[in-house]
Design an enzyme around this catalytic site. Structure first.
Site, short mmCIF file in Angstrom:
data_model
loop_
_atom_site.label_atom_id
_atom_site.label_comp_id
_atom_site.label_asym_id
_atom_site.label_seq_id
_atom_site.Cartn_x
_atom_site.Cartn_y
_atom_site.Cartn_z
N PRO A 140 -59.71 31.96 -33.58
CA PRO A 140 -59.06 31.48 -34.25
C PRO A 140 -57.01 31.65 -35.27
O PRO A 140 -56.77 32.69 -34.88
CB PRO A 140 -60.11 32.19 -35.76
CG PRO A 140 -59.78 33.60 -34.86
CD PRO A 140 -60.34 32.95 -33.45
N ASN A 141 -57.06 30.09 -35.72
CA ASN A 141 -56.01 30.60 -35.65
C ASN A 141 -54.44 30.03 -34.54
O ASN A 141 -53.61 29.67 -35.07
CB ASN A 141 -55.38 31.65 -36.97
CG ASN A 141 -56.23 31.34 -38.05
OD1 ASN A 141 -55.96 30.46 -39.20
ND2 ASN A 141 -56.22 32.94 -38.34
N ARG A 178 -47.13 29.11 -36.05
CA ARG A 178 -47.47 30.08 -37.55
C ARG A 178 -46.52 31.59 -36.62
O ARG A 178 -46.42 32.10 -35.64
CB ARG A 178 -48.54 30.63 -37.36
CG ARG A 178 -49.66 31.49 -37.04
CD ARG A 178 -50.95 31.49 -36.44
NE ARG A 178 -51.61 32.90 -37.06
CZ ARG A 178 -52.41 33.87 -36.25
NH1 ARG A 178 -52.54 33.36 -34.79
NH2 ARG A 178 -52.59 35.18 -36.32
N TYR A 201 -45.50 35.45 -32.77
CA TYR A 201 -45.95 34.87 -31.76
C TYR A 201 -45.31 33.78 -30.95
O TYR A 201 -45.90 32.97 -29.83
CB TYR A 201 -47.80 34.11 -32.31
CG TYR A 201 -48.36 34.89 -33.15
CD1 TYR A 201 -49.11 35.31 -32.27
CD2 TYR A 201 -48.57 35.06 -34.59
CE1 TYR A 201 -49.53 36.83 -32.94
CE2 TYR A 201 -49.41 35.39 -34.95
CZ TYR A 201 -50.01 36.57 -34.37
OH TYR A 201 -50.79 37.16 -35.32
N ASN A 256 -58.49 34.72 -25.74
CA ASN A 256 -58.05 35.37 -26.68
C ASN A 256 -58.70 35.13 -28.16
O ASN A 256 -58.78 33.79 -29.11
CB ASN A 256 -56.03 34.49 -27.00
CG ASN A 256 -55.54 35.12 -28.06
OD1 ASN A 256 -56.29 35.81 -28.57
ND2 ASN A 256 -54.44 35.15 -28.40
N ALA A 287 -58.37 37.12 -34.33
CA ALA A 287 -58.37 38.05 -34.98
C ALA A 287 -60.26 38.79 -35.36
O ALA A 287 -60.28 39.62 -35.17
CB ALA A 287 -58.66 37.86 -36.55
N GLU A 328 -59.09 39.63 -21.02
CA GLU A 328 -58.43 39.88 -22.52
C GLU A 328 -57.04 39.41 -22.76
O GLU A 328 -56.04 39.40 -22.09
CB GLU A 328 -59.04 40.40 -23.79
CG GLU A 328 -58.67 40.71 -24.58
CD GLU A 328 -58.50 42.60 -25.38
OE1 GLU A 328 -58.76 43.16 -24.92
OE2 GLU A 328 -58.30 42.56 -26.41
N HIS A 371 -53.61 38.27 -25.58
CA HIS A 371 -52.81 38.64 -26.42
C HIS A 371 -51.65 37.95 -26.72
O HIS A 371 -51.34 38.25 -25.13
CB HIS A 371 -53.44 40.06 -27.86
CG HIS A 371 -54.07 40.00 -27.53
ND1 HIS A 371 -55.40 39.73 -28.52
CD2 HIS A 371 -55.33 41.17 -26.86
CE1 HIS A 371 -56.51 40.39 -28.71
NE2 HIS A 371 -56.68 40.81 -27.61
N ARG A 388 -48.54 46.77 -33.16
CA ARG A 388 -48.67 45.80 -34.85
C ARG A 388 -48.95 47.22 -35.31
O ARG A 388 -49.21 48.32 -35.10
CB ARG A 388 -48.78 45.05 -34.01
CG ARG A 388 -48.63 44.11 -33.76
CD ARG A 388 -48.79 42.17 -33.55
NE ARG A 388 -48.51 42.04 -34.59
CZ ARG A 388 -49.08 40.53 -35.50
NH1 ARG A 388 -50.06 39.69 -33.96
NH2 ARG A 388 -49.46 40.38 -36.70
C1 DQA Z 1 -53.59 37.74 -31.48
C2 DQA Z 1 -53.22 38.78 -32.14
C3 DQA Z 1 -54.89 39.15 -33.20
O1 DQA Z 1 -54.16 40.74 -34.37
C4 DQA Z 1 -53.86 38.38 -34.20
O2 DQA Z 1 -55.11 38.24 -35.32
C5 DQA Z 1 -54.38 36.43 -33.84
C6 DQA Z 1 -53.16 36.48 -32.50
C7 DQA Z 1 -51.71 37.44 -30.29
O3 DQA Z 1 -52.35 36.87 -29.54
O4 DQA Z 1 -51.40 38.23 -30.24
O5 DQA Z 1 -54.15 35.39 -34.58
O6 DQA Z 1 -54.86 37.52 -30.66
#
Ligand code: DQA
Length: 148
Positions: free
Chosen positions: A10-11, A18, A23, A74, A77, A98, A100, A107
């Site tokens: 998501p997002n 964003r 990011y 990825n 959230a 995984e 990120h 964080r």
């Molecule tokens: C994320 C880290 C997550 O905590 C966050 O909710 C994201 C992006 C990252 O790529 O750093 O949406 O997965």
């Protein structure tokens, strides 16, 4: 030809706009294009999807069981909340990495726990867009494909 699936949670479609301080400025389109180029060079098949919906991600992981050799995810959230995605990865038994962009361990406390990490081969966190390219390289090693 080996088949790799990349799932963006998501997002992540908003990357570039964003919270760029966290990011980075790279868009998802650019990351996907770079991954496609890497896949072409390595002669592997690459499918990429992005979803804001937990169930859709669970379905995609479930369907990867017989159709993919490795998964890069990825979960965004959902990393911190989704037992369903963790269980889907464990059930699919497809080698999973995984990813990120940010260093989740540096964080907020709620981001420092990944529910999916224990069912992945490994995790790459904190290198911005580069995290995806490192994950791609790790997948090639896992699948024993020579890197050019
Ligand atoms: C994320 C880290 C997550 O905590 C966050 O909710 C994201 C992006 C990252 O790529 O750093 O949406 O997965």
């Amino acid at each position: 030809m080996k088949k790799i699936l990349v799932i963006h949670g998501p997002n992540l479609s908003l990357l570039g706009k964003r919270e760029p301080g966290i990011y980075g400025k790279q868009t998802l389109e650019k990351i996907n294009k770079d991954l496609k180029d890497l896949a072409k060079k390595a002669k592997v098949s690459l499918t990429i999807m992005q979803s804001n919906h937990e169930g859709e991600i669970v379905d995609a992981i479930g369907n990867s069981r017989s159709s993919y050799d490795a998964l890069i995810i990825n979960p965004a959230a959902y990393t911190h909340t989704s037992v369903a995605i963790r269980d889907a990865i464990a059930a699919a038994a497809v080698k999973t990495i995984e990813v990120h962009l940010s260093n989740i361990y540096a964080r907020e406390e709620f981001r420092q726990n990944s529910l999916v990490a224990p069912v992945c081969v490994g995790s790459i966190s904190g290198f911005g867009a580069e995290s995806y390219y490192l994950a791609f390289s790790a997948v090639l090693s896992l699948l024993k494909i020579q890197k050019n």
